[in-house]
Design a protein around this motif. Structure first.
Motif, short mmCIF file in Angstrom:
data_model
loop_
_atom_site.label_atom_id
_atom_site.label_comp_id
_atom_site.label_asym_id
_atom_site.label_seq_id
_atom_site.Cartn_x
_atom_site.Cartn_y
_atom_site.Cartn_z
N GLN A 167 0.84 -1.21 0.00
CA GLN A 167 0.00 0.00 0.00
C GLN A 167 0.87 1.25 0.00
OE1 GLN A 167 -2.44 -0.99 3.39
NE2 GLN A 167 -4.23 -1.35 2.08
N LYS A 168 1.97 1.20 0.76
CA LYS A 168 2.88 2.36 0.79
C LYS A 168 3.44 2.62 -0.61
CE LYS A 168 3.73 3.67 5.17
NZ LYS A 168 3.79 5.02 5.68
N VAL A 169 3.80 1.55 -1.30
CA VAL A 169 4.35 1.72 -2.65
C VAL A 169 3.27 2.33 -3.55
CG1 VAL A 169 5.31 0.52 -4.66
CG2 VAL A 169 5.98 -0.20 -2.37
N LEU A 170 2.06 1.80 -3.47
CA LEU A 170 0.98 2.34 -4.31
C LEU A 170 0.67 3.79 -3.96
CD1 LEU A 170 -1.45 -0.70 -4.56
CD2 LEU A 170 0.09 0.18 -6.29
N ARG A 171 0.74 4.11 -2.66
CA ARG A 171 0.48 5.51 -2.27
C ARG A 171 1.53 6.42 -2.87
NH1 ARG A 171 -1.31 3.84 2.89
NH2 ARG A 171 -3.50 3.47 2.47
N PHE A 172 2.78 5.94 -2.90
CA PHE A 172 3.82 6.78 -3.50
C PHE A 172 3.44 7.13 -4.93
CE2 PHE A 172 7.48 7.65 -6.09
CZ PHE A 172 8.14 8.58 -5.33
N HIS B 285 7.16 -0.65 -13.00
CA HIS B 285 7.47 -0.87 -14.42
C HIS B 285 7.06 0.31 -15.27
CE1 HIS B 285 9.14 -4.78 -14.78
NE2 HIS B 285 8.15 -5.38 -14.14
N SER B 286 5.80 0.74 -15.10
CA SER B 286 5.31 1.73 -16.08
C SER B 286 5.96 3.09 -15.86
CB SER B 286 3.78 1.80 -16.07
OG SER B 286 3.34 2.19 -14.82
N ALA B 287 6.40 3.40 -14.64
CA ALA B 287 7.07 4.69 -14.42
C ALA B 287 8.57 4.59 -14.71
CB ALA B 287 6.84 5.16 -12.99
N GLU B 288 9.01 3.40 -15.14
CA GLU B 288 10.45 3.14 -15.40
C GLU B 288 11.31 3.57 -14.22
OE1 GLU B 288 11.58 4.43 -19.36
OE2 GLU B 288 10.12 3.06 -20.27
N THR B 289 10.86 3.18 -13.02
CA THR B 289 11.61 3.50 -11.81
C THR B 289 12.89 2.66 -11.77
OG1 THR B 289 9.55 4.02 -10.69
CG2 THR B 289 11.46 3.54 -9.29
N GLY C 6 0.47 -6.50 -4.60
CA GLY C 6 1.86 -6.68 -5.02
C GLY C 6 2.01 -6.50 -6.52
N THR C 7 1.08 -7.08 -7.28
CA THR C 7 1.15 -6.98 -8.74
C THR C 7 0.95 -5.54 -9.18
OG1 THR C 7 -0.02 -9.07 -8.64
CG2 THR C 7 0.29 -8.13 -10.82
N LEU C 8 0.00 -4.85 -8.52
CA LEU C 8 -0.23 -3.44 -8.88
C LEU C 8 1.01 -2.60 -8.59
CD1 LEU C 8 -3.87 -2.87 -7.58
CD2 LEU C 8 -3.11 -2.96 -9.95
N ALA C 9 1.63 -2.89 -7.45
CA ALA C 9 2.84 -2.13 -7.08
C ALA C 9 3.91 -2.35 -8.15
CB ALA C 9 3.34 -2.56 -5.70
N MET C 10 4.06 -3.59 -8.56
CA MET C 10 5.08 -3.89 -9.59
C MET C 10 4.73 -3.19 -10.91
SD MET C 10 7.91 -5.28 -10.01
CE MET C 10 8.19 -6.60 -8.86
N ASP C 11 3.44 -3.16 -11.24
CA ASP C 11 3.03 -2.47 -12.48
C ASP C 11 3.45 -0.99 -12.42
OD1 ASP C 11 1.87 -4.71 -13.42
OD2 ASP C 11 -0.21 -4.13 -12.98
#
Ligand SMILES: Nc1ncnc2c1ncn2[C@@H]1O[C@H](COP(=O)(O)OP(=O)(O)OP(=O)(O)O)[C@@H](O)[C@H]1O
Ligand SMILES: [Mg+2]
Length: 352
Positions: free
Chosen positions: A158-163, A186-190, A178-183
């Motif tokens: 949740q913390k990752v998604l909030r970021f 990926h999509s922000a090319e972090t 977890g999958t959403l956080a990974m998405d």
């Protein structure tokens, strides 16, 4: 009479960056230094009307409490080590990127080291690759995730998604998070992820082991390098992945480069020089009408005793001493003023 300090205060008040959100992080990355203004002499101060003087003093309180980040030997060493770890991140393919653990006692500048590195990295990535990814998403080269007490896996995701400002942070199921956080990553090319205050995770507890495995999954699946920041990570068996873990079998121990951040000492001439250089940098920054050059280094031993060489205790001590120097009209940091200041409990109970 015009009052330039009211305008300065309006534009340069105390900044509260919420580094744990992309908006706060971007503000932090883009924030430039505050504009400097001349330090007035006692006579010039006497000429100000009461309101202007009050605003001048408030502007100085803000200025004095916010010195630029000093390139201390600890910071330089840590940045060089992170550079080394980042160098392996250039490998093509899906080999796992390394991570770095900034593991040290409280108040030694760990968060400053991680955030200043990440800030420079963020600026450089945007300069090179622009603000938009190849797929047209907003680019976020860095994710800064501050953790809090008793983090579970769900809360970590949740913390990752909030970021990233993902709307599902509080709605998605544990499995989806977890999958959403990974998405998002990926999509922000972090390319660089900082987990700050990792000591909030108990690696000996089931929750902590789950989180530790999840951090490895992040590292396996993403193209990012990780900076893990915390107090006493080695003692908390972060490297062994919890109790009963054999360091030889631990992937965390094998993939992580440990970087400790040490307090300043005065035990050798070069250590003493480094401490004095830090004092000189802070002294140069201060706006006090009766400041004399070398006043802080003249109190080098006393300042070290008071703070045990912890930079956080030193900045606290100087902030408070400056405020007293201004309100009392002394306009200089003296031994007598420093003695009036009470700082953090750890420093106060340890100092001789
Ligand atoms: N290199 C530096 N130059 C100037 N000030 C610094 C530097 N490093 C740390 N400080 C100051 O010291 C204080 C504490 O630093 P920081 O929060 O980075 O320490 P920390 O080790 O993360 O502390 P904690 O263990 O409490 O999380 C901050 O107010 C920061 O401004
Ligand atoms: Mg910190």
């Amino acid at each position: 009479m015009s009052n330039p300090y009211a305008e300065w205060l309006r534009l340069n008040e105390t900044r509260l960056f919420n580094l744990g959100t992309k908006a706060g992080w971007i503000d932090f990355v883009n924030a430039g230094p505050r504009p400097d203004f001349p330090t007035l002499t006692p006579n010039q101060m006497a000429d100000l009307d009461a309101d202007t003087l009050d605003d001048y003093n408030q502007a100085r309180n803000i200025w004095n409490a916010n010195p630029a980040t000093v390139k201390t030997p600890q910071l330089k060493h840590a940045h060089e080590l992170i550079d080394q770890v980042m160098a392996s991140a250039h490998r093509d393919g899906n080999s796992v990127r390394g991570s770095i653990a900034l593991d040290a006692l409280p108040g030694l500048g760990k968060t400053t080291i991680a955030s200043s590195y990440a800030r420079q990295f963020d600026l450089r990535q945007r300069r090179r690759y622009g603000n938009t990814t190849t797929d047209g998403h907003p680019r976020l080269p860095v994710a800064f995730i501050p953790l809090s007490a008793g983090m579970t896996l769900k809360q970590l995701n949740q913390k990752v998604l909030r970021f990233y400002g993902h709307p599902a942070a509080s709605r998605a199921s544990k499995a989806e998070l977890g999958t959403l956080a990974m998405d998002c990553i990926h999509s922000a090319e972090t390319r660089l992820i900082v987990f700050d205050d990792l000591h909030f995770i108990n690696f000996n507890h089931r929750n902590g082991i789950e989180v530790s495995n999840h951090l490895k999954w992040f590292a396996n699946e993403s193209a990012a390098t990780f900076i893990h920041v915390g107090v006493g990570l080695a003692q908390r068996q972060y490297f062994e992945e919890g109790a009963g873990g054999d360091p030889a079998l631990s992937q965390t121990a094998r993939r992580t480069t440990s970087c400790s951040v040490v307090p300043f000492t005065r035990s050798t001439q070069s250590a003493e020089r480094a401490w004095n250089r830090l004092l000189t940098s802070f002294e140069a920054h201060l706006k006090l009408a009766r400041k004399t050059e070398g006043a802080l280094t003249a109190l080098s031993e006393y300042l070290h005793d008071r703070t045990q060489g912890h930079i956080a205790s030193l900045t606290n001590l100087l902030d408070r001493a400056c405020a007293i120097a201004i309100s009392s009209g002394d306009e200089a940091i003296t031994y007598e003023i420093l003695k009036k200041v009470t700082i953090d409990n750890a420093a106060e109970t340890t100092s001789k």
